[in-house]
Design a protein around this motif. Structure first.
Motif, PDB file in Angstrom:
ATOM      1  N   THR A 100       0.836  -1.212   0.000  1.00 40.28           N
ATOM      2  CA  THR A 100       0.000   0.000   0.000  1.00 40.28           C
ATOM      3  C   THR A 100       0.864   1.252   0.000  1.00 40.28           C
ATOM      4  O   THR A 100       0.546   2.227   0.661  1.00 40.28           O
ATOM      5  CB  THR A 100      -0.935   0.051   1.220  1.00 40.28           C
ATOM      6  OG1 THR A 100      -0.111   0.081   2.406  1.00 40.28           O
ATOM      7  CG2 THR A 100      -1.869  -1.118   1.284  1.00 40.28           C
ATOM      8  N   PHE A 105       4.262  14.073   0.554  1.00 41.33           N
ATOM      9  CA  PHE A 105       5.003  15.189  -0.011  1.00 41.33           C
ATOM     10  C   PHE A 105       5.177  16.301   1.014  1.00 41.33           C
ATOM     11  O   PHE A 105       4.294  16.542   1.852  1.00 41.33           O
ATOM     12  CB  PHE A 105       4.273  15.733  -1.242  1.00 41.33           C
ATOM     13  CG  PHE A 105       4.411  14.851  -2.443  1.00 41.33           C
ATOM     14  CD1 PHE A 105       3.582  13.756  -2.618  1.00 41.33           C
ATOM     15  CD2 PHE A 105       5.380  15.103  -3.398  1.00 41.33           C
ATOM     16  CE1 PHE A 105       3.714  12.923  -3.724  1.00 41.33           C
ATOM     17  CE2 PHE A 105       5.523  14.286  -4.514  1.00 41.33           C
ATOM     18  CZ  PHE A 105       4.692  13.193  -4.667  1.00 41.33           C
TER      19      PHE A 105
ATOM     20  N   TYR B  33      -2.786   6.816  -9.049  1.00 40.98           N
ATOM     21  CA  TYR B  33      -3.087   7.653  -7.892  1.00 40.98           C
ATOM     22  C   TYR B  33      -3.847   8.903  -8.320  1.00 40.98           C
ATOM     23  O   TYR B  33      -3.643   9.413  -9.419  1.00 40.98           O
ATOM     24  CB  TYR B  33      -1.784   8.115  -7.211  1.00 40.98           C
ATOM     25  CG  TYR B  33      -0.807   7.024  -6.842  1.00 40.98           C
ATOM     26  CD1 TYR B  33       0.034   6.451  -7.794  1.00 40.98           C
ATOM     27  CD2 TYR B  33      -0.701   6.575  -5.517  1.00 40.98           C
ATOM     28  CE1 TYR B  33       0.941   5.464  -7.452  1.00 40.98           C
ATOM     29  CE2 TYR B  33       0.209   5.594  -5.171  1.00 40.98           C
ATOM     30  CZ  TYR B  33       1.028   5.040  -6.143  1.00 40.98           C
ATOM     31  OH  TYR B  33       1.929   4.057  -5.805  1.00 40.98           O
ATOM     32  N   TYR B  35      -4.196  12.827  -6.744  1.00 38.34           N
ATOM     33  CA  TYR B  35      -3.740  13.811  -5.769  1.00 38.34           C
ATOM     34  C   TYR B  35      -4.544  15.092  -5.947  1.00 38.34           C
ATOM     35  O   TYR B  35      -4.975  15.419  -7.053  1.00 38.34           O
ATOM     36  CB  TYR B  35      -2.264  14.166  -5.979  1.00 38.34           C
ATOM     37  CG  TYR B  35      -1.280  13.102  -5.594  1.00 38.34           C
ATOM     38  CD1 TYR B  35      -0.901  12.102  -6.493  1.00 38.34           C
ATOM     39  CD2 TYR B  35      -0.708  13.095  -4.323  1.00 38.34           C
ATOM     40  CE1 TYR B  35       0.020  11.135  -6.138  1.00 38.34           C
ATOM     41  CE2 TYR B  35       0.218  12.131  -3.958  1.00 38.34           C
ATOM     42  CZ  TYR B  35       0.576  11.158  -4.872  1.00 38.34           C
ATOM     43  OH  TYR B  35       1.487  10.204  -4.512  1.00 38.34           O
ATOM     44  N   GLN B  37      -4.059  19.215  -5.321  1.00 40.04           N
ATOM     45  CA  GLN B  37      -3.147  20.297  -4.968  1.00 40.04           C
ATOM     46  C   GLN B  37      -3.961  21.562  -4.763  1.00 40.04           C
ATOM     47  O   GLN B  37      -4.624  22.046  -5.683  1.00 40.04           O
ATOM     48  CB  GLN B  37      -2.097  20.518  -6.053  1.00 40.04           C
ATOM     49  CG  GLN B  37      -1.035  21.548  -5.659  1.00 40.04           C
ATOM     50  CD  GLN B  37       0.083  21.680  -6.682  1.00 40.04           C
ATOM     51  OE1 GLN B  37      -0.156  21.764  -7.878  1.00 40.04           O
ATOM     52  NE2 GLN B  37       1.329  21.690  -6.214  1.00 40.04           N
ATOM     53  N   LEU B  43       0.215  19.274  -1.700  1.00 37.26           N
ATOM     54  CA  LEU B  43      -0.156  18.109  -2.498  1.00 37.26           C
ATOM     55  C   LEU B  43      -0.547  16.984  -1.547  1.00 37.26           C
ATOM     56  O   LEU B  43       0.237  16.574  -0.691  1.00 37.26           O
ATOM     57  CB  LEU B  43       1.051  17.681  -3.336  1.00 37.26           C
ATOM     58  CG  LEU B  43       0.833  16.772  -4.521  1.00 37.26           C
ATOM     59  CD1 LEU B  43      -0.018  17.471  -5.582  1.00 37.26           C
ATOM     60  CD2 LEU B  43       2.165  16.382  -5.122  1.00 37.26           C
ATOM     61  N   ILE B  45      -2.465  13.071  -1.210  1.00 38.33           N
ATOM     62  CA  ILE B  45      -2.998  11.906  -1.896  1.00 38.33           C
ATOM     63  C   ILE B  45      -4.458  11.709  -1.515  1.00 38.33           C
ATOM     64  O   ILE B  45      -4.867  11.967  -0.384  1.00 38.33           O
ATOM     65  CB  ILE B  45      -2.187  10.637  -1.591  1.00 38.33           C
ATOM     66  CG1 ILE B  45      -2.653   9.493  -2.489  1.00 38.33           C
ATOM     67  CG2 ILE B  45      -2.287  10.265  -0.113  1.00 38.33           C
ATOM     68  CD1 ILE B  45      -1.696   8.367  -2.598  1.00 38.33           C
ATOM     69  N   ILE B  55      -6.504   0.535  -3.034  1.00 32.51           N
ATOM     70  CA  ILE B  55      -5.582   0.197  -1.955  1.00 32.51           C
ATOM     71  C   ILE B  55      -5.339   1.356  -1.003  1.00 32.51           C
ATOM     72  O   ILE B  55      -4.878   1.153   0.115  1.00 32.51           O
ATOM     73  CB  ILE B  55      -4.229  -0.316  -2.493  1.00 32.51           C
ATOM     74  CG1 ILE B  55      -3.551   0.725  -3.389  1.00 32.51           C
ATOM     75  CG2 ILE B  55      -4.416  -1.637  -3.211  1.00 32.51           C
ATOM     76  CD1 ILE B  55      -2.114   0.380  -3.750  1.00 32.51           C
ATOM     77  N   ILE B  56      -5.598   2.560  -1.441  1.00 31.33           N
ATOM     78  CA  ILE B  56      -5.461   3.722  -0.571  1.00 31.33           C
ATOM     79  C   ILE B  56      -6.707   4.569  -0.733  1.00 31.33           C
ATOM     80  O   ILE B  56      -7.118   4.897  -1.840  1.00 31.33           O
ATOM     81  CB  ILE B  56      -4.225   4.574  -0.917  1.00 31.33           C
ATOM     82  CG1 ILE B  56      -2.945   3.796  -0.653  1.00 31.33           C
ATOM     83  CG2 ILE B  56      -4.217   5.878  -0.113  1.00 31.33           C
ATOM     84  CD1 ILE B  56      -1.694   4.499  -1.143  1.00 31.33           C
ATOM     85  N   GLU B  58      -7.798   7.853   1.327  1.00 34.38           N
ATOM     86  CA  GLU B  58      -7.584   8.804   2.400  1.00 34.38           C
ATOM     87  C   GLU B  58      -8.912   9.413   2.834  1.00 34.38           C
ATOM     88  O   GLU B  58      -9.951   9.106   2.262  1.00 34.38           O
ATOM     89  CB  GLU B  58      -6.618   9.896   1.948  1.00 34.38           C
ATOM     90  CG  GLU B  58      -5.228   9.380   1.683  1.00 34.38           C
ATOM     91  CD  GLU B  58      -4.528   8.898   2.931  1.00 34.38           C
ATOM     92  OE1 GLU B  58      -4.108   9.733   3.750  1.00 34.38           O
ATOM     93  OE2 GLU B  58      -4.410   7.661   3.086  1.00 34.38           O
ATOM     94  N   PHE B  90      -4.220  15.964  -9.771  1.00 34.08           N
ATOM     95  CA  PHE B  90      -3.182  15.270 -10.529  1.00 34.08           C
ATOM     96  C   PHE B  90      -3.379  13.770 -10.434  1.00 34.08           C
ATOM     97  O   PHE B  90      -3.610  13.215  -9.353  1.00 34.08           O
ATOM     98  CB  PHE B  90      -1.792  15.597  -9.985  1.00 34.08           C
ATOM     99  CG  PHE B  90      -1.326  16.985 -10.312  1.00 34.08           C
ATOM    100  CD1 PHE B  90      -1.364  17.987  -9.365  1.00 34.08           C
ATOM    101  CD2 PHE B  90      -0.828  17.273 -11.579  1.00 34.08           C
ATOM    102  CE1 PHE B  90      -0.932  19.266  -9.660  1.00 34.08           C
ATOM    103  CE2 PHE B  90      -0.387  18.550 -11.880  1.00 34.08           C
ATOM    104  CZ  PHE B  90      -0.445  19.546 -10.919  1.00 34.08           C
TER     105      PHE B  90
END
Lengths: 115, 114
Positions: A100, A105, B33, B35, B37, B43, B45, B55-56, B58, B90
């Protein structure tokens, strides 16, 4: 959790002078560290990374970065700045367990190279 | 032969509307992914898919729904747009199983909600 910090919002340097853009990190375990550059109205471009091995990493456009474990730093450097290097620079660290991976950043540092 | 492409590049819409952003990569990567901004250039996720599997995820409002029809495509649908959704979005791709592999970013989609 992993994190990176970029303590400077902006760095100004005269063309031809050396430049340094700072990044410090906080990780558990071995860090995987990255630098990206963002030019105006563009996506991020990969510059270089540290995974393991030599502490001095060389990347695109003449940039290099020095990994310093004792100071938990990964500063971006260039011996002689160009006006065209003016851009937004991001430091990043890979986070997450195997399977995962995500990238955390920093807040970015705007580099201005003055002619 | 753009590596990671996004459409549209600009999107201006009214509050309350529903919109989609599309992303495609031709790098053979298995992970993509999204993202966000913000206006201060931070930036963050939002989502990640590996071989079409989420899988991700947030902390993102459930008005945002990603969809990955195959590992080369990742779309983002946003329902009931709000002013705070204005940002540059992005898309990026990479190889999940390669330790320390870098990501490749698309050119971004600037979303403005009026």
């Amino acid at each position: 959790a992993q994190s990176v910090a970029q303590p400077e919002d902006q760095v100004n340097v005269a063309e031809g002078n050396p430049l340094t853009v700072k990044c410090t990190y906080s990780v558990s375990g071995n860090p995987y560290l990255f630098w990206y550059v963002q030019y105006p109205n563009r996506g991020l471009q990969f510059l270089l990374k540290y995974i393991t091995g030599d502490n001095l990493v060389k990347g695109s456009y003449g940039f290099e970065a020095e990994f310093n474990k004792s100071q938990t730093s990964f500063h971006l450097k260039k011996p002689s700045a160009l006006v065209s290097d003016s851009a937004l620079y991001f430091c990043a660290v890979r986070d997450g367990p195997s399977g995962t991976y995500k990238y955390i950043f920093g807040t970015g540092t705007r580099l201005k190279v003055l002619a | 032969d753009t590596a990671v492409s996004q459409t549209p590049k600009y999107l201006v819409t009214q509050m309350g509307n529903d919109k989609s952003i599309k992303c495609e990569q031709n790098l053979g990567h298995d992970t993509m992914y999204w993202y966000k901004q913000d206006s201060k250039k931070f930036l963050k996720i939002m989502f990640s898919y590996n071989n079409k599997e989420l899988i991700i995820n947030e902390t993102v409002p459930n008005r945002f729904s990603p969809k990955s029809p195959d590992k080369a495509h990742l779309n983002l649908h946003i329902n009931s747009l709000e002013l705070g959704d204005s940002a540059v979005y992005f898309c990026a791709s990479g190889l999940l199983g390669v330790a320390g592999n870098e990501q490749f970013f698309g050119p971004g989609t600037r979303l403005t909600v009026l």
